[in-house]
Scaffold this motif. Structure first.
Motif, PDB file in Angstrom:
ATOM      1  N   LEU A   1     -27.984  -8.079 -18.695  1.00 44.19           N
ATOM      2  CA  LEU A   1     -29.277  -7.434 -18.856  1.00 44.19           C
ATOM      3  C   LEU A   1     -30.332  -8.174 -18.054  1.00 44.19           C
ATOM      4  CD1 LEU A   1     -29.437  -6.862 -22.735  1.00 44.19           C
ATOM      5  CD2 LEU A   1     -29.113  -5.104 -21.000  1.00 44.19           C
ATOM      6  N   SER A   2     -31.178  -7.431 -17.375  1.00 43.83           N
ATOM      7  CA  SER A   2     -32.333  -8.055 -16.734  1.00 43.83           C
ATOM      8  C   SER A   2     -33.404  -8.257 -17.802  1.00 43.83           C
ATOM      9  CB  SER A   2     -32.882  -7.144 -15.625  1.00 43.83           C
ATOM     10  OG  SER A   2     -33.454  -5.979 -16.201  1.00 43.83           O
ATOM     11  N   TRP A   3     -34.411  -9.059 -17.497  1.00 44.13           N
ATOM     12  CA  TRP A   3     -35.497  -9.264 -18.453  1.00 44.13           C
ATOM     13  C   TRP A   3     -36.212  -7.939 -18.725  1.00 44.13           C
ATOM     14  CZ3 TRP A   3     -36.895 -11.518 -22.441  1.00 44.13           C
ATOM     15  CH2 TRP A   3     -38.216 -11.587 -22.868  1.00 44.13           C
ATOM     16  N   GLU A   4     -36.304  -7.094 -17.709  1.00 42.72           N
ATOM     17  CA  GLU A   4     -36.928  -5.771 -17.889  1.00 42.72           C
ATOM     18  C   GLU A   4     -36.120  -4.926 -18.865  1.00 42.72           C
ATOM     19  OE1 GLU A   4     -36.392  -7.214 -14.871  1.00 42.72           O
ATOM     20  OE2 GLU A   4     -38.514  -7.779 -14.608  1.00 42.72           O
ATOM     21  N   ASP A   5     -34.762  -5.010 -18.758  1.00 40.88           N
ATOM     22  CA  ASP A   5     -33.895  -4.292 -19.705  1.00 40.88           C
ATOM     23  C   ASP A   5     -34.167  -4.752 -21.128  1.00 40.88           C
ATOM     24  OD1 ASP A   5     -32.512  -2.900 -17.690  1.00 40.88           O
ATOM     25  OD2 ASP A   5     -31.021  -4.495 -17.468  1.00 40.88           O
ATOM     26  N   VAL A   6     -34.263  -6.067 -21.309  1.00 40.56           N
ATOM     27  CA  VAL A   6     -34.480  -6.635 -22.644  1.00 40.56           C
ATOM     28  C   VAL A   6     -35.795  -6.128 -23.230  1.00 40.56           C
ATOM     29  CG1 VAL A   6     -34.931  -8.781 -23.910  1.00 40.56           C
ATOM     30  CG2 VAL A   6     -33.070  -8.674 -22.249  1.00 40.56           C
ATOM     31  N   GLN A   7     -36.842  -6.133 -22.426  1.00 40.14           N
ATOM     32  CA  GLN A   7     -38.147  -5.675 -22.914  1.00 40.14           C
ATOM     33  C   GLN A   7     -38.125  -4.187 -23.259  1.00 40.14           C
ATOM     34  OE1 GLN A   7     -40.429  -7.329 -19.551  1.00 40.14           O
ATOM     35  NE2 GLN A   7     -41.580  -8.502 -21.070  1.00 40.14           N
ATOM     36  N   GLU A   8     -37.474  -3.399 -22.408  1.00 42.10           N
ATOM     37  CA  GLU A   8     -37.395  -1.952 -22.658  1.00 42.10           C
ATOM     38  C   GLU A   8     -36.550  -1.638 -23.888  1.00 42.10           C
ATOM     39  OE1 GLU A   8     -35.947  -0.060 -19.149  1.00 42.10           O
ATOM     40  OE2 GLU A   8     -37.676  -0.645 -17.930  1.00 42.10           O
ATOM     41  N   GLN A   9     -35.526  -2.452 -24.138  1.00 43.82           N
ATOM     42  CA  GLN A   9     -34.602  -2.224 -25.245  1.00 43.82           C
ATOM     43  C   GLN A   9     -34.857  -3.188 -26.408  1.00 43.82           C
ATOM     44  OE1 GLN A   9     -30.469  -1.974 -23.841  1.00 43.82           O
ATOM     45  NE2 GLN A   9     -31.261  -1.628 -21.776  1.00 43.82           N
ATOM     46  N   ALA A  10     -36.083  -3.683 -26.506  1.00 45.53           N
ATOM     47  CA  ALA A  10     -36.423  -4.722 -27.486  1.00 45.53           C
ATOM     48  C   ALA A  10     -36.027  -4.355 -28.910  1.00 45.53           C
ATOM     49  CB  ALA A  10     -37.917  -5.025 -27.426  1.00 45.53           C
TER      50      ALA A  10
ATOM     51  N   ARG B   1     -41.231 -19.163 -28.870  1.00 41.96           N
ATOM     52  CA  ARG B   1     -40.324 -20.248 -29.229  1.00 41.96           C
ATOM     53  C   ARG B   1     -38.941 -20.101 -28.581  1.00 41.96           C
ATOM     54  NH1 ARG B   1     -40.850 -23.812 -33.361  1.00 41.96           N
ATOM     55  NH2 ARG B   1     -42.436 -22.582 -34.406  1.00 41.96           N
ATOM     56  N   ILE B   2     -38.519 -18.859 -28.302  1.00 42.59           N
ATOM     57  CA  ILE B   2     -37.152 -18.659 -27.774  1.00 42.59           C
ATOM     58  C   ILE B   2     -37.134 -17.912 -26.446  1.00 42.59           C
ATOM     59  CG2 ILE B   2     -36.039 -18.688 -30.052  1.00 42.59           C
ATOM     60  CD1 ILE B   2     -35.993 -15.570 -29.820  1.00 42.59           C
ATOM     61  N   LEU B   3     -38.285 -17.760 -25.821  1.00 42.02           N
ATOM     62  CA  LEU B   3     -38.383 -16.916 -24.628  1.00 42.02           C
ATOM     63  C   LEU B   3     -37.432 -17.362 -23.515  1.00 42.02           C
ATOM     64  CD1 LEU B   3     -39.899 -14.414 -23.725  1.00 42.02           C
ATOM     65  CD2 LEU B   3     -41.674 -15.872 -22.786  1.00 42.02           C
ATOM     66  N   SER B   4     -37.423 -18.665 -23.199  1.00 38.84           N
ATOM     67  CA  SER B   4     -36.581 -19.132 -22.089  1.00 38.84           C
ATOM     68  C   SER B   4     -35.096 -18.947 -22.404  1.00 38.84           C
ATOM     69  CB  SER B   4     -36.883 -20.597 -21.760  1.00 38.84           C
ATOM     70  OG  SER B   4     -36.665 -21.413 -22.893  1.00 38.84           O
TER      71      SER B   4
END
Length: 199
Positions: free
Chosen positions: A81-90, A67-70
């Motif tokens: 933050l890159s998207w990879e940073d966000v996923q790693e630091q979820a 619902r909020i990915l984009s």
């Protein structure tokens, strides 16, 4: 390796619990007496899941929330933050705060005013859906609304001290979780509207 953080994200009204502690709390709740179950659609038919009661700090928002990915991708770019940073630091406080900010905005959307419902009734009426580790698969907006309201008025929203949640089996794959989330979010409304004469 230098780790970037989302310092500009607004502070969320909760503190994260370590993952091992969350897992222990969910496991302990599952080992207690289960008095109710929830049925959720899966590719193989409906799953019957146990419903537990946990404190809100035992839960975390799901970073891959469709619902909020984009919006999350755009917000992460604005914070460095890159998207990879966000996923790693979820499961860090910074990323969870970003998620909370986006989810509260969605919860207050007039098209589906979840926040307003919780604000008016001060009561949770349907369980969230979580993984064994406390990650919320379905009900992220509801959790955000309950946390925000509880922080604003602890006595009025005392019912939000505990959250009701159905728990997926530990072996549920990511693909199955995504299927279940989509099936729940896009389920058709089965109620027939009243015509103006009947109303």
């Amino acid at each position: 390796v230098e780790t970037k953080t989302a310092d500009t994200a607004s502070a969320a009204p909760f503190q994260l619990m370590p993952a091992d502690e969350r897992i222990r709390l969910v496991k302990n709740a599952l080992s207690g007496q289960i008095t109710a179950n929830e049925f959720v659609p899966s590719e193989g038919g409906y799953l019957e899941l146990p419903i537990i009661s946990v404190t809100p700090d035992a839960l975390v928002y799901r970073v891959d929330n469709g619902r909020i990915l984009s919006e999350l991708v755009a917000m992460s770019g604005n914070t460095g933050l890159s998207w990879e940073d966000v996923q790693e630091q979820a499961e860090t406080q910074q990323v969870q705060s970003m998620l909370h900010e986006l989810l509260i905005a969605k919860a207050k959307d007039p098209a589906g005013p979840i926040f307003e419902e919780f604000e008016r009734h001060a009561q949770q009426t349907a369980p969230l859906l979580i993984r064994y580790d406390g990650v919320v698969v379905n009900g992220n907006r509801r959790l955000a609304a309950m946390r925000e309201l509880k922080a604003s008025d602890p006595s009025r929203y005392a019912a939000f001290d505990r959250v009701s949640a159905a728990v997926l089996p530990e072996e549920t794959s990511l693909e199955e979780q995504e299927y279940i989330e989509a099936a729940l979010q896009m389920a058709p409304e089965l109620k027939l509207e009243y015509g103006w004469i009947n109303r």
